[in-house]
Motif scaffolding. Sequence first.
Motif, PDB file in Angstrom:
ATOM      1  N   ALA A 105       0.740  -1.137   0.006  1.00 50.68           N
ATOM      2  CA  ALA A 105       0.001   0.137   0.008  1.00 50.68           C
ATOM      3  C   ALA A 105       0.797   1.206  -0.090  1.00 50.68           C
ATOM      4  N   ASN A 106       1.984   1.248   0.837  1.00 49.81           N
ATOM      5  CA  ASN A 106       2.715   2.397   0.725  1.00 49.81           C
ATOM      6  C   ASN A 106       3.565   2.598  -0.403  1.00 49.81           C
ATOM      7  N   LYS A 112       0.974   4.275  -2.810  1.00 51.39           N
ATOM      8  CA  LYS A 112       0.874   5.621  -2.676  1.00 51.39           C
ATOM      9  C   LYS A 112       1.900   6.422  -2.923  1.00 51.39           C
ATOM     10  N   TYR A 113       3.210   6.120  -2.834  1.00 55.44           N
ATOM     11  CA  TYR A 113       4.136   7.006  -3.485  1.00 55.44           C
ATOM     12  C   TYR A 113       4.410   6.714  -4.958  1.00 55.44           C
ATOM     13  N   LYS A 141       2.008   6.666  -6.862  1.00 56.74           N
ATOM     14  CA  LYS A 141       0.909   7.559  -7.499  1.00 56.74           C
ATOM     15  C   LYS A 141       1.274   8.901  -7.171  1.00 56.74           C
TER      16      LYS A 141
END
Length: 502
Positions: free
Chosen positions: A268-269, A272-273, A275
Amino acid sequence: MKKIIISTIILGTLAFTGCNKWLDVKPAATTTKDELFQTQKGFRDALTGAYLHMKSGNTYGGALIWGNIEYLSRNWDVVSASNSALTNLAAANYTDATVRAWMDATYQDEYKVIADVNSILERIDGKRSIFTDNNYALIKGEALALRAFTHFDVLRLFGPMPDNPGTTAVLPYVKAVSKEIVVSLPFQEFAQNVLADLDEAEALLKDTDPFVQYSMAELNPLPNSTAAPVVADNYYMYRQIRMNYHAVLALKARVYMWLAPSNSANRANAAKYAKMVADAKDRTGVPTFRLGKAADRNAGDNTMSPEHIMAISMYDLKQKAIDLFLEGGSLARSDFNIQDGYYYLNNLFPVAERIADVRWVGMWSYKVTAGNTNFVMNAKYLQRETLPVLQIPLLRLSEMYLILTECAQSKAEAEDYYRTYCAEKGIPFTNGFNAAAWETDRKNKMIREYVREFFAEGQTFFTYKRYNVTTLPASWTAAFYSGTTARYIVPKPDREINYHNK
């Protein structure tokens, strides 16, 4: 417990280069570190010195881009059968003296870059009052991120398998320049140090990096441009060939992907980065980066510079490409011309898929020299005559889209990201992932995309290691590659082991 001694570096006779001028530093006999770090210019020069060390042929000027690491992933074949050292390298024979010397040199030069930035970081807070504008945050942020970048590549190359890292000490995370012994850390603790440096770098650069506000075009004026520069200080220009704010985010995405097997939250991290980079826009709302496409290749921009998030500048890249990749060069694929030709590449780039693929069209050709006609050359680093792109990408937008595809939680979401990527790259993707086993299909496609996209950029070996690839999917290549833990974990230098062999 393994340890390493990092000796003090004296900043000696170095020619530090900026984009528009040369900066000279006095020889070591007359210039000490304390003298160098009395001025803002001194800190700038020291940071430029770290970038210069990154151009070493043992690291990002060769071995970790198109050289040794590409032989380890079998992206190159040994053109001359008499070259026993390269044969041993391709076989991952780390007991060979020459191979060991090559890998030891990479280890040593990575820690030289780390020592450079540590020289900055151990002094910069005490000298904060000498900095003007945003220079303190920019220099410290870049130094922290470079320390993370180089340590992370040491971990990827010399560290354990990320899907089974264990709890024993593996490598030292060095934060100071001294003669003191630095104790090696376990994998997870080492990785947390990487992320801690990146977190601090992100906070420092978020509101100070000109690249957050201005476009790549504004910060990279064309030669002979008459437009007024958007920044008064040329040190703030050409940010995509430095460790900028977006590069910090992209590196965090890459690090979290490496850690993903041990913690699902890391996926997920990573997404996130990735994106954040993919969605980045300049002050006018225009995307900061865009995926490379056919128009770039047609213009001779084979490394797709509009998607470079971080790169290193290399003034002699044009000649290096000629010497290494063309007729007389040693970097080539053996590809016997049977049936419809390009045996290896026909599997990597299936005939039905490559009609418009920008990684295929115009990028590969047979050698014509007698005795070498079964070897295929790659044109990635060949340069156009006008406006050559003399930079080697270290982080690219393509990787962010592959991370987003790989980390997507659903088939539909994964297909949305991959379809966007494929549309720009000229890859047909009309039917989506295999419905019955879409996650396996996605995995196989992602491995292949990393090889196709980052050929001669040093990422194939790390991709195989991250996935713990033992044999490549039969659907896209011959059974020429055998991955093992022994291949993937490069031994650290004997000198370190001999000093602390308990």
